[in-house]
Design a protein around this motif. Structure first.
Motif, PDB file in Angstrom:
ATOM      1  N   TYR A 151       0.841  -1.211   0.000  1.00 54.42           N
ATOM      2  CA  TYR A 151       0.000   0.000   0.000  1.00 54.42           C
ATOM      3  C   TYR A 151       0.869   1.250   0.000  1.00 54.42           C
ATOM      4  O   TYR A 151       0.637   2.195  -0.738  1.00 54.42           O
ATOM      5  CB  TYR A 151      -0.920   0.016   1.228  1.00 54.42           C
ATOM      6  CG  TYR A 151      -2.249  -0.647   0.965  1.00 54.42           C
ATOM      7  CD1 TYR A 151      -3.166  -0.104   0.056  1.00 54.42           C
ATOM      8  CD2 TYR A 151      -2.587  -1.820   1.611  1.00 54.42           C
ATOM      9  CE1 TYR A 151      -4.369  -0.733  -0.192  1.00 54.42           C
ATOM     10  CE2 TYR A 151      -3.798  -2.459   1.367  1.00 54.42           C
ATOM     11  CZ  TYR A 151      -4.678  -1.900   0.465  1.00 54.42           C
ATOM     12  OH  TYR A 151      -5.856  -2.526   0.208  1.00 54.42           O
ATOM     13  N   PHE A 152       1.882   1.199   0.854  1.00 54.49           N
ATOM     14  CA  PHE A 152       2.786   2.346   0.967  1.00 54.49           C
ATOM     15  C   PHE A 152       3.498   2.586  -0.371  1.00 54.49           C
ATOM     16  O   PHE A 152       3.623   3.720  -0.825  1.00 54.49           O
ATOM     17  CB  PHE A 152       3.793   2.075   2.092  1.00 54.49           C
ATOM     18  CG  PHE A 152       4.786   3.180   2.287  1.00 54.49           C
ATOM     19  CD1 PHE A 152       4.371   4.446   2.683  1.00 54.49           C
ATOM     20  CD2 PHE A 152       6.139   2.957   2.058  1.00 54.49           C
ATOM     21  CE1 PHE A 152       5.285   5.469   2.852  1.00 54.49           C
ATOM     22  CE2 PHE A 152       7.060   3.976   2.231  1.00 54.49           C
ATOM     23  CZ  PHE A 152       6.625   5.234   2.629  1.00 54.49           C
ATOM     24  N   TRP A 181       1.180   4.169  -2.823  1.00 55.60           N
ATOM     25  CA  TRP A 181       1.016   5.591  -2.506  1.00 55.60           C
ATOM     26  C   TRP A 181       2.264   6.370  -2.895  1.00 55.60           C
ATOM     27  O   TRP A 181       2.206   7.431  -3.500  1.00 55.60           O
ATOM     28  CB  TRP A 181       0.730   5.714  -0.998  1.00 55.60           C
ATOM     29  CG  TRP A 181       0.681   7.115  -0.498  1.00 55.60           C
ATOM     30  CD1 TRP A 181      -0.360   7.991  -0.603  1.00 55.60           C
ATOM     31  CD2 TRP A 181       1.733   7.823   0.181  1.00 55.60           C
ATOM     32  NE1 TRP A 181      -0.019   9.193  -0.030  1.00 55.60           N
ATOM     33  CE2 TRP A 181       1.252   9.117   0.460  1.00 55.60           C
ATOM     34  CE3 TRP A 181       3.026   7.485   0.582  1.00 55.60           C
ATOM     35  CZ2 TRP A 181       2.017  10.065   1.121  1.00 55.60           C
ATOM     36  CZ3 TRP A 181       3.795   8.436   1.239  1.00 55.60           C
ATOM     37  CH2 TRP A 181       3.285   9.701   1.494  1.00 55.60           C
TER      38      TRP A 181
END
Ligand code: ATP
Ligand code: MG
Length: 428
Positions: free
Chosen positions: A186-187, A190
């Motif tokens: 997820y990081f 992003w």
């Protein structure tokens, strides 16, 4: 602007970040696991050597056995006491259970040096439950009585519990690592967006500029074209040869510029991800005939035979203007890069549920190295020749964009003995 190119770039960057984070997380987990395990074992080894000394002293002082009967029975702690030369057994506390028999079977692997330890990983002896494994920590120390060494005491500690605990810990650590990995993905996603955003803004501005500039140039170019045409057709004025040549030059260059602006606008639109109108059903047989007729004049002028074969009732849902442009680009290239007295074959047919459009020429051909590059913008194999033919190097990149928008494929093949085959297949 966030089109397919950036989405693909973002996914690729996310994948790279995920791989990097994943490797880092695994490295941290395994290093931590190894350190903990190593610390526990080092401590256990020290403790066992101390215990051997302590039990030896007790035995000398009070005759108390090193292991309790219970430990021998359970196999949790076993002992074996012999003279230094190993010939005479002073005390055998290996018991008659499977553990003791297994340890005895592997006596060649017992530690030899005084005060040393060794991990014994052994398979059960015959008669044991199949695939039983034993893990013992063995230590040996001299036994002294009034300063004189009377023998050596081996002690064996069952360390199965530590292994089980270590595996449980490793499993928990891996679960945490998996959770961290999901978070890292997820990081990464992003982070990729954050990194791409400024580039995509810059790209969008550049695309906008190209589209705007091309659009703004259209009207003045149309005016110039008309004016030059007016001058060329003005019968009242008599021009010198130089002036006539100049008017001709203005006409050909304005035509070139108009083509350039049209192509740039089309490419800018395809970059923006603006899909052409893919809803209308087009009669491709008719469209191919029209384009063939349109370009047969050019073929005649160049002394090239243009053969055309189209299957009947070829229909396709797509954008007519774009497909018209695609056919013109392919035919124009075939005619442009073929010498006189050759044949260009233009065919369209159905094949395996696809519309197959083939343009075959007997021209100079395209080398394997250039086949990959000709789809790049402004790439021309022979710049001087292409320019003299009015080429800008945008035709095939535009053709590729149109084919992609119609979810088709475009291929360049060699025509034998010389020439090029451009093969486009579009889903019907
Ligand atoms: P334009 O933008 O006017 O089409 P162009 O024809 O030079 O200019 P492309 O159509 O993109 O540009 O073609 C790129 C290059 O590929 C050409 O310059 C030419 O060298 C080569 N090429 C394309 N088609 C053929 C062909 N049928 N035979 C040989 N070379 C070709
Ligand atoms: Mg071309």
């Amino acid at each position: 602007m966030w089109n397919k190119i950036f989405e693909r770039l973002r996914l690729r960057m996310t994948f790279t970040y995920a791989v990097i984070f994943g490797v880092l997380i695994l490295a941290i987990v395994f290093t931590a696991y190894c350190f903990i395990w190593w610390e526990i074992l080092a401590n256990e080894k020290q403790e066992l050597v101390k215990k051997v000394y302590h039990e030896a002293e007790e035995w000398v002082n009070s005759g108390e056995n090193p292991c309790s009967d219970n430990s021998v029975k359970e196999g949790s702690m076993l002992a074996y006491f012999v003279t230094m030369d190993g010939k005479k057994v002073i005390l055998n506390q290996l018991g008659d259970g499977n553990c003791g028999r297994t340890i005895w079977k592997h006596r060649d692997r017992w530690p030899q040096k005084m005060d040393s330890t060794r991990i014994l990983r052994m398979h059960g002896v015959d008669g044991d439950v199949p695939n039983t494994r034993y893990r013992y920590l063995a230590a040996v120390a001299p036994v002294k009585d009034k300063g004189e060494t009377i023998g050596k005491l081996y002690m064996f500690e069952n360390i199965e519990f530590y292994y089980a605990a270590a595996f449980r810990t490793l499993f928990k650590l891996l679960c945490v690592a998996a959770l961290l990995f999901v978070f890292a993905c997820y990081f990464g996603y992003w982070l990729a967006e954050r990194n791409i955003l400024p580039i995509s803004h810059m790209y969008a501005r550049q695309m906008q500029f190209t589209a705007d500039a091309s659009h703004e140039m259209r009207t003045p170019l149309a005016v110039m074209k008309l004016a030059a045409q007016g001058l060329a057709e003005d019968e009242d004025s008599s021009y010198s040869e130089f002036a006539q040549e100049s008017i001709g030059m203005i006409q050909s260059e304005t035509a070139r510029m108009s083509k350039l602006t049209e192509n740039l606008m089309a490419l800018a639109r395809s970059d923006e991800g603006i899909l052409p109108n893919l809803k209308t059903e087009i009669n491709m047989t008719e469209l191919c005939r029209q384009v063939g007729a349109q370009l047969s004049l050019l073929a005649q002028e160049k002394g090239i035979v243009l053969q055309q074969h189209f299957a009947e009732n070829l229909t396709l849902v797509g954008d007519e203007t774009a497909l018209n442009r695609l056919l013109v680009i392919l035919l124009d290239n075939a005619l442009k890069y073929s010498p006189a007295n050759t044949t260009v074959v233009f065919t369209a047919a159905k094949s395996k549920g696809q519309l197959l459009i083939v343009v075959k020429d007997e021209g100079c051909g395209i080398s394997d190295e250039d086949k990959k590059k000709v789809f790049d913008r402004f790439y021309r194999v022979d710049k001087a020749r292409s320019r003299s033919q009015g080429g800008l190097g945008l035709g095939l990149s535009l053709a590729q964009a149109i084919v992609k928008q119609h979810r088709g494929t475009i291929k360049i093949l060699d025509n034998k003995p010389c020439g090029t085959i451009m093969q486009v297949s579009l889903p019907l």
